[in-house]
Design a protein around this motif. Structure first.
Motif, PDB file in Angstrom:
ATOM      1  N   LEU A  66       0.836  -1.200   0.000  1.00 57.55           N
ATOM      2  CA  LEU A  66       0.000   0.000   0.000  1.00 57.55           C
ATOM      3  C   LEU A  66       0.870   1.249   0.000  1.00 57.55           C
ATOM      4  CD1 LEU A  66      -2.813   1.329   0.230  1.00 57.55           C
ATOM      5  CD2 LEU A  66      -2.551   1.200   2.719  1.00 57.55           C
ATOM      6  N   ASP A  67       1.927   1.247   0.798  1.00 58.23           N
ATOM      7  CA  ASP A  67       2.820   2.401   0.839  1.00 58.23           C
ATOM      8  C   ASP A  67       3.523   2.596  -0.501  1.00 58.23           C
ATOM      9  OD1 ASP A  67       4.255   4.492   2.481  1.00 58.23           O
ATOM     10  OD2 ASP A  67       5.963   3.301   1.818  1.00 58.23           O
ATOM     11  N   ALA A  68       3.908   1.497  -1.146  1.00 55.69           N
ATOM     12  CA  ALA A  68       4.652   1.587  -2.408  1.00 55.69           C
ATOM     13  C   ALA A  68       3.816   2.161  -3.535  1.00 55.69           C
ATOM     14  CB  ALA A  68       5.185   0.208  -2.797  1.00 55.69           C
ATOM     15  N   VAL A  69       2.516   1.878  -3.546  1.00 59.12           N
ATOM     16  CA  VAL A  69       1.677   2.294  -4.672  1.00 59.12           C
ATOM     17  C   VAL A  69       0.883   3.566  -4.385  1.00 59.12           C
ATOM     18  CG1 VAL A  69       1.515  -0.056  -5.549  1.00 59.12           C
ATOM     19  CG2 VAL A  69      -0.269   0.801  -4.008  1.00 59.12           C
ATOM     20  N   THR A  70       1.274   4.275  -3.344  1.00 57.04           N
ATOM     21  CA  THR A  70       0.696   5.591  -3.100  1.00 57.04           C
ATOM     22  C   THR A  70       1.766   6.645  -3.360  1.00 57.04           C
ATOM     23  OG1 THR A  70       1.231   5.416  -0.725  1.00 57.04           O
ATOM     24  CG2 THR A  70      -0.987   4.766  -1.403  1.00 57.04           C
ATOM     25  N   GLY A  71       1.349   7.896  -3.302  1.00 54.58           N
ATOM     26  CA  GLY A  71       2.279   9.000  -3.496  1.00 54.58           C
ATOM     27  C   GLY A  71       1.876  10.164  -2.614  1.00 54.58           C
ATOM     28  N   THR A  72       2.746  11.135  -2.499  1.00 55.70           N
ATOM     29  CA  THR A  72       2.482  12.281  -1.641  1.00 55.70           C
ATOM     30  C   THR A  72       2.013  13.480  -2.467  1.00 55.70           C
ATOM     31  OG1 THR A  72       4.148  11.572  -0.030  1.00 55.70           O
ATOM     32  CG2 THR A  72       3.451  13.870   0.060  1.00 55.70           C
ATOM     33  N   LEU A  73       0.915  14.067  -2.034  1.00 58.89           N
ATOM     34  CA  LEU A  73       0.430  15.324  -2.599  1.00 58.89           C
ATOM     35  C   LEU A  73       0.724  16.415  -1.589  1.00 58.89           C
ATOM     36  CD1 LEU A  73      -3.119  14.229  -3.825  1.00 58.89           C
ATOM     37  CD2 LEU A  73      -1.126  14.639  -5.253  1.00 58.89           C
ATOM     38  N   SER A  74       1.412  17.452  -2.004  1.00 55.39           N
ATOM     39  CA  SER A  74       1.707  18.520  -1.043  1.00 55.39           C
ATOM     40  C   SER A  74       2.023  19.809  -1.786  1.00 55.39           C
ATOM     41  CB  SER A  74       2.887  18.137  -0.138  1.00 55.39           C
ATOM     42  OG  SER A  74       4.073  17.997  -0.901  1.00 55.39           O
ATOM     43  N   GLY A  75       1.884  20.909  -1.069  1.00 57.04           N
ATOM     44  CA  GLY A  75       2.262  22.206  -1.616  1.00 57.04           C
ATOM     45  C   GLY A  75       1.085  23.096  -1.935  1.00 57.04           C
ATOM     46  N   ARG A  76       1.382  24.118  -2.689  1.00 60.39           N
ATOM     47  CA  ARG A  76       0.392  25.152  -2.980  1.00 60.39           C
ATOM     48  C   ARG A  76      -0.589  24.716  -4.058  1.00 60.39           C
ATOM     49  NH1 ARG A  76       3.179  29.279  -6.769  1.00 60.39           N
ATOM     50  NH2 ARG A  76       4.666  27.985  -7.892  1.00 60.39           N
ATOM     51  N   ARG A  77      -1.693  25.448  -4.120  1.00 61.73           N
ATOM     52  CA  ARG A  77      -2.721  25.221  -5.144  1.00 61.73           C
ATOM     53  C   ARG A  77      -2.826  26.501  -5.969  1.00 61.73           C
ATOM     54  NH1 ARG A  77      -7.566  24.054  -1.424  1.00 61.73           N
ATOM     55  NH2 ARG A  77      -6.365  25.372  -0.001  1.00 61.73           N
ATOM     56  N   VAL A  78      -2.425  26.404  -7.212  1.00 57.89           N
ATOM     57  CA  VAL A  78      -2.260  27.586  -8.062  1.00 57.89           C
ATOM     58  C   VAL A  78      -3.288  27.567  -9.193  1.00 57.89           C
ATOM     59  CG1 VAL A  78      -0.658  28.905  -9.487  1.00 57.89           C
ATOM     60  CG2 VAL A  78       0.207  27.582  -7.546  1.00 57.89           C
ATOM     61  N   PHE A  79      -3.842  28.743  -9.495  1.00 55.65           N
ATOM     62  CA  PHE A  79      -4.768  28.887 -10.622  1.00 55.65           C
ATOM     63  C   PHE A  79      -4.152  29.823 -11.651  1.00 55.65           C
ATOM     64  CE2 PHE A  79      -7.353  27.371  -7.205  1.00 55.65           C
ATOM     65  CZ  PHE A  79      -8.283  26.550  -7.818  1.00 55.65           C
ATOM     66  N   PHE A  80      -4.231  29.387 -12.933  1.00 51.17           N
ATOM     67  CA  PHE A  80      -3.628  30.116 -14.041  1.00 51.17           C
ATOM     68  C   PHE A  80      -4.697  30.548 -15.039  1.00 51.17           C
ATOM     69  CE2 PHE A  80      -0.511  26.841 -12.738  1.00 51.17           C
ATOM     70  CZ  PHE A  80       0.601  27.631 -12.457  1.00 51.17           C
ATOM     71  N   ASP A  81      -4.329  31.550 -15.860  1.00 53.18           N
ATOM     72  CA  ASP A  81      -5.156  31.830 -17.027  1.00 53.18           C
ATOM     73  C   ASP A  81      -4.734  30.889 -18.147  1.00 53.18           C
ATOM     74  OD1 ASP A  81      -2.868  32.847 -18.277  1.00 53.18           O
ATOM     75  OD2 ASP A  81      -3.495  34.941 -18.126  1.00 53.18           O
ATOM     76  N   THR A  82      -5.321  31.024 -19.309  1.00 55.25           N
ATOM     77  CA  THR A  82      -5.083  30.059 -20.386  1.00 55.25           C
ATOM     78  C   THR A  82      -3.663  30.097 -20.943  1.00 55.25           C
ATOM     79  OG1 THR A  82      -5.894  31.603 -22.058  1.00 55.25           O
ATOM     80  CG2 THR A  82      -7.507  30.113 -21.046  1.00 55.25           C
ATOM     81  N   GLN A  83      -2.912  31.160 -20.630  1.00 55.57           N
ATOM     82  CA  GLN A  83      -1.521  31.251 -21.075  1.00 55.57           C
ATOM     83  C   GLN A  83      -0.544  30.974 -19.932  1.00 55.57           C
ATOM     84  OE1 GLN A  83      -1.061  31.381 -24.332  1.00 55.57           O
ATOM     85  NE2 GLN A  83      -3.316  31.422 -24.392  1.00 55.57           N
ATOM     86  N   PHE A 203       3.558   7.426  -8.340  1.00 59.28           N
ATOM     87  CA  PHE A 203       3.719   6.295  -7.432  1.00 59.28           C
ATOM     88  C   PHE A 203       5.125   6.281  -6.829  1.00 59.28           C
ATOM     89  CE2 PHE A 203       0.697   4.981 -10.729  1.00 59.28           C
ATOM     90  CZ  PHE A 203      -0.393   4.592  -9.962  1.00 59.28           C
ATOM     91  N   ARG A 204       5.211   5.837  -5.597  1.00 56.80           N
ATOM     92  CA  ARG A 204       6.542   5.675  -5.007  1.00 56.80           C
ATOM     93  C   ARG A 204       7.335   4.599  -5.739  1.00 56.80           C
ATOM     94  NH1 ARG A 204       3.395   6.611  -0.217  1.00 56.80           N
ATOM     95  NH2 ARG A 204       3.956   8.630   0.656  1.00 56.80           N
ATOM     96  N   ARG A 205       6.634   3.564  -6.200  1.00 56.89           N
ATOM     97  CA  ARG A 205       7.250   2.532  -7.013  1.00 56.89           C
ATOM     98  C   ARG A 205       6.261   2.136  -8.103  1.00 56.89           C
ATOM     99  NH1 ARG A 205       9.374  -2.535  -3.974  1.00 56.89           N
ATOM    100  NH2 ARG A 205      10.132  -2.889  -6.111  1.00 56.89           N
ATOM    101  N   PRO A 206       6.717   1.660  -9.255  1.00 57.19           N
ATOM    102  CA  PRO A 206       5.785   1.170 -10.269  1.00 57.19           C
ATOM    103  C   PRO A 206       4.912   0.067  -9.680  1.00 57.19           C
ATOM    104  CG  PRO A 206       7.986   1.399 -11.197  1.00 57.19           C
ATOM    105  CD  PRO A 206       8.128   1.606  -9.720  1.00 57.19           C
ATOM    106  N   PRO A 207       3.587   0.166  -9.781  1.00 56.11           N
ATOM    107  CA  PRO A 207       2.706  -0.802  -9.126  1.00 56.11           C
ATOM    108  C   PRO A 207       2.978  -2.259  -9.482  1.00 56.11           C
ATOM    109  CG  PRO A 207       1.451   1.095  -9.846  1.00 56.11           C
ATOM    110  CD  PRO A 207       2.830   1.268 -10.400  1.00 56.11           C
ATOM    111  N   ARG A 208       3.169  -2.557 -10.767  1.00 60.49           N
ATOM    112  CA  ARG A 208       3.370  -3.957 -11.137  1.00 60.49           C
ATOM    113  C   ARG A 208       4.649  -4.516 -10.525  1.00 60.49           C
ATOM    114  NH1 ARG A 208       1.737  -6.078 -16.878  1.00 60.49           N
ATOM    115  NH2 ARG A 208      -0.223  -5.908 -15.738  1.00 60.49           N
TER     116      ARG A 208
END
Length: 353
Positions: A66-83, A203-208
């Motif tokens: 379970l630990d190997a096939v998960t990943g960490t989401l962290s940091g800021r949340r940024v919104f951009f215009d189309t460019q 992924f922390r490691r390739p799932p397969r």
């Protein structure tokens, strides 16, 4: 004790794993003909309550996987215009990312699942299927999703409510070019009419590879960018015409097999049915909008709670206590997800922090 779980989604399989670990006889019955029968969803964020439920229900030998096939989401949340010029930024967040399809394969390991079993109804605690077969159990658990056939019989007045929001969801294999579009927890790109929400699944490691070491067959899923375009345009490629080339390339390179047009509906448990030996779990009773980020977590928590109570008490007492707690927090989860939905619509993102 024997438990029949209707539906082999994340919540139902988590419950089955937990019951197996507790020495309780459990079988899972799934309408789909096989595990690869249809699109199984996208990257989800695991909160502590969901991750804790998985660790409590899965056998210890699967915890490293379970630990190997998960990943960490962290940091800021940024919104951009189309460019890709920054418009606004929301406070940083942290969560654990997991691919729904990969996690489902982890949860399937060792569980007795019968595919091709379309549930048609129950009589007492006998679950009946379209092929003429049936199973007798001490408890039937409807974990069969937002269109739950178990709920239709148990609580027919509780029905899905259409939010009116439509979206297109896609998955594009991650490259360095696309990685730059998501500088933190997640990002969004908008022209004021259509908004593209972006998030990474790394992924922390390739799932397969990770699964092979433990003898668990996992999909060969690469790192990817999960994107959601809403409100749903008729042609996603045309909707981003004139946008930054990197954004257009991302949408055009999406994997069609893992993309879908979605109508967002919710199920809110507004009333109590007569308690007994049939109950509901996950989206079957509290389906949330994906904007709340709490649907899968609530379903996994359901599984842990019901498992714990079945270990501690007789079935009727366990079910009554489970439903008392589940209906309360399930309704809160649905309300929260609907309240958050407007943050993901064009022109509204970033109004709240």
């Amino acid at each position: 004790m024997k438990v029949a779980v209707i539906g082999a989604g994340l919540g139902g399989l988590c419950l089955a794993q937990g019951l197996r670990e507790a020495g309780i006889d459990v079988e899972v019955f799934e309408r789909d003909p096989g595990v690869h029968a249809r699109f199984q969803g996208y990257r989800i964020g695991l909160a502590d309550i969901g991750r804790d439920a998985l660790l409590a229900c899965l056998p210890a030998r699967l915890h490293p996987l379970l630990d190997a096939v998960t990943g960490t989401l962290s940091g800021r949340r940024v919104f951009f215009d189309t460019q890709l010029r920054q418009l606004r930024e929301l406070p940083p967040m942290t969560a654990t990312a997991v691919d729904r399809h990969v996690l489902r394969h982890v949860l399937l390991d060792g569980v007795d699942v019968h595919f091709g079993k379309e549930f048609t109804g129950y009589r007492g605690t006998r679950a009946e299927f379209a092929d003429g077969t049936h199973v007798d159990a001490d408890l039937i658990v409807g974990a069969d999703g937002i269109a739950s056939a178990v709920r239709a019989q148990l609580a027919p007045d509780i029905r899905p409510t259409d939010t009116g929001v439509r979206c297109v969801i896609g998955r594009t294999t991650l490259t360095r070019e696309y990685e730059m579009l998501v500088p933190g927890f997640g990002s969004g790109v908008s022209d004021g009419k259509v908004q593209l929400m972006l998030g990474l699944m790394r992924f922390r490691r390739p799932p397969r590879e990770a699964g092979r070491e433990l003898g668990v067959d996992l999909p060969d899923t690469p790192d990817y960018v999960r994107w959601v375009l809403l409100p749903a345009p008729e042609a996603p490629g045309k909707a981003v015409e004139g946008w930054h080339p990197r954004v257009r390339a991302l949408v055009e390179a999406t994997d069609p097999a893992h993309s879908a047009w979605l109508s967002i509906s919710v199920v809110r448990p507004e009333r109590r049915w007569s308690p007994g030996r049939v109950t509901l779990l996950g989206d079957a009773i509290h389906a949330t909008s994906p904007s709340g980020g709490n649907g899968a977590n609530a379903a996994l928590h359901d599984a842990r709670l019901l498992r714990d109570l079945l270990v501690q008490r007789d079935v009727p007492e366990a079910v009554e206590e489970y439903e008392t707690q589940m209906l309360a927090y399930g309704a809160e989860a649905v309300d929260h997800s609907v309240a958050m939905l407007d943050q993901f619509l064009p022109g509204r993102a970033g109004r709240r922090s």
